[in-house]
Design a protein around this motif. Structure first.
Motif, short mmCIF file in Angstrom:
data_model
loop_
_atom_site.label_atom_id
_atom_site.label_comp_id
_atom_site.label_asym_id
_atom_site.label_seq_id
_atom_site.Cartn_x
_atom_site.Cartn_y
_atom_site.Cartn_z
N GLY A 175 0.81 -1.21 0.00
CA GLY A 175 0.00 0.00 0.00
C GLY A 175 0.84 1.26 0.00
N ILE A 176 1.85 1.30 0.88
CA ILE A 176 2.74 2.46 0.95
C ILE A 176 3.57 2.57 -0.32
N GLY A 177 4.01 1.42 -0.85
CA GLY A 177 4.79 1.45 -2.10
C GLY A 177 3.98 2.01 -3.26
N THR A 178 2.70 1.64 -3.31
CA THR A 178 1.82 2.17 -4.36
C THR A 178 1.65 3.68 -4.21
N GLN A 179 1.51 4.14 -2.98
CA GLN A 179 1.37 5.57 -2.74
C GLN A 179 2.64 6.32 -3.16
N LEU A 180 3.80 5.75 -2.88
CA LEU A 180 5.06 6.37 -3.30
C LEU A 180 5.17 6.42 -4.82
N PHE A 181 4.80 5.31 -5.46
CA PHE A 181 4.80 5.25 -6.93
C PHE A 181 3.89 6.33 -7.51
N ASP A 182 2.68 6.44 -6.92
CA ASP A 182 1.73 7.45 -7.39
C ASP A 182 2.26 8.86 -7.17
N LEU A 183 2.90 9.06 -6.02
CA LEU A 183 3.42 10.39 -5.70
C LEU A 183 4.49 10.83 -6.69
N VAL A 184 5.41 9.91 -7.00
CA VAL A 184 6.46 10.23 -7.98
C VAL A 184 5.82 10.52 -9.33
N GLY A 185 4.82 9.71 -9.70
CA GLY A 185 4.12 9.94 -10.97
C GLY A 185 3.40 11.27 -11.00
N LEU A 186 2.76 11.63 -9.89
CA LEU A 186 2.03 12.89 -9.81
C LEU A 186 2.98 14.08 -9.96
N ARG A 187 4.16 13.98 -9.34
CA ARG A 187 5.10 15.09 -9.39
C ARG A 187 5.74 15.22 -10.77
N ARG A 188 5.62 14.18 -11.60
CA ARG A 188 6.12 14.25 -12.97
C ARG A 188 5.01 14.49 -13.99
N THR A 195 7.23 13.65 2.20
CA THR A 195 7.93 13.36 3.46
C THR A 195 7.21 12.28 4.26
N VAL A 196 5.89 12.36 4.33
CA VAL A 196 5.14 11.36 5.09
C VAL A 196 5.27 9.98 4.46
N CYS A 197 5.10 9.89 3.15
CA CYS A 197 5.16 8.59 2.47
C CYS A 197 6.53 7.92 2.62
N THR A 198 7.60 8.69 2.39
CA THR A 198 8.93 8.10 2.50
C THR A 198 9.27 7.75 3.94
N THR A 199 8.81 8.57 4.88
CA THR A 199 9.08 8.30 6.30
C THR A 199 8.37 7.04 6.77
N VAL A 200 7.11 6.87 6.36
CA VAL A 200 6.38 5.66 6.74
C VAL A 200 7.06 4.43 6.16
N ALA A 201 7.49 4.51 4.90
CA ALA A 201 8.19 3.37 4.28
C ALA A 201 9.47 3.03 5.03
N ALA A 202 10.23 4.04 5.41
CA ALA A 202 11.48 3.80 6.15
C ALA A 202 11.20 3.24 7.54
N LEU A 203 10.16 3.75 8.21
CA LEU A 203 9.82 3.24 9.53
C LEU A 203 9.34 1.79 9.46
N LEU A 204 8.64 1.44 8.38
CA LEU A 204 8.23 0.05 8.20
C LEU A 204 9.43 -0.87 8.06
N LEU A 205 10.43 -0.41 7.33
CA LEU A 205 11.68 -1.19 7.24
C LEU A 205 12.32 -1.34 8.61
N GLY A 206 12.25 -0.27 9.40
CA GLY A 206 12.78 -0.34 10.76
C GLY A 206 12.03 -1.36 11.60
N LEU A 207 10.70 -1.42 11.45
CA LEU A 207 9.90 -2.38 12.20
C LEU A 207 10.25 -3.81 11.81
N VAL A 208 10.43 -4.04 10.50
CA VAL A 208 10.82 -5.37 10.04
C VAL A 208 12.19 -5.76 10.61
N PHE A 209 13.10 -4.78 10.69
CA PHE A 209 14.42 -5.04 11.28
C PHE A 209 14.28 -5.45 12.74
#
Length: 200
Positions: A21-34, A134-148
């Motif tokens: 879900g977060i990955g899709t949001q990041l993909f959409d965000l990059v697409g929107l900014r382009r 900032t929110v999307c990338t931060t959530v993705a990074a925090l999720l990686l932290g949780l998996v760690f």
């Protein structure tokens, strides 16, 4: 096969679904900014609508299964579990509260736009809001932290360091994404004309 194994499987599926879900949001965000045209924005927003339910259901599975495992097999006071649980409880509502009104502003502005054509300045401002990136990338990074934390199970100090590092990496990534800018269509047209002149 034990109940523990089944609940653990559900827990992992919840984490994977939340990542998707977060990955899709990041993909959409990059697409929107382009994006350079309204119809492109509409298509990406529709794709984003599909990721919302996936993220919502997945985070519920992740949290419910995690609580069950923590209570039955570990303890809520276990250092890495406590840090992971508090991080998840803070992360989910905070990210939703920051993203929802900004996404709603984009949708409302889209309703005022023509069916197709170039983006208006107002729509560009909503899309380029740095908080979204900032929110999307931060959530993705925090999720990686949780998996760690789930895989390495560090002590309290180690768990806190992992989540702080994840937070900083997410914020830094958000700054980088926020600096992305769409290339103006006129500039692209001028470049094509120059290429044609060079060939001629």
């Amino acid at each position: 096969m034990s109940i523990y194994s089944i609940i653990l499987f559900v827990h992992v599926i919840g984490a994977i679904g939340y990542f998707l879900g977060i990955g899709t949001q990041l993909f959409d965000l990059v697409g929107l900014r382009r994006a350079q045209r309204v119809e492109q924005v509409r298509a990406l927003i529709q794709l984003n609508d599909l990721s919302g339910p996936v993220s919502g259901i997945s985070v519920l599975l992740l949290l419910a299964a995690g609580l069950y495992l923590a209570i039955t097999a570990w303890s809520l006071l276990t250092s890495w579990i406590l840090v992971a649980l508090i991080s998840l409880i803070l992360m989910v509502p905070t990210s939703a509260a920051l993203i929802a009104p900004r996404r709603s502003a984009i949708v409302k502005q889209l309703a005022r736009e023509a069916p197709d054509g170039e983006l208006s300045r107002a729509l560009e401002r909503h899309i380029d809001d740095p908080v979204l990136a900032t929110v999307c990338t931060t959530v993705a990074a925090l999720l990686l932290g949780l998996v760690f934390l789930m895989t390495t199970k560090p002590n309290l100090v180690g768990s806190l360091i992992v989540m702080v590092v994840a937070l900083l990496l997410g914020l830094a990534a958000g700054v980088l994404v926020s600096r992305m800018r769409r290339a103006p269509e006129r500039g692209m047209g001028d470049q094509k004309a120059q290429d044609q002149e060079a060939i001629g």
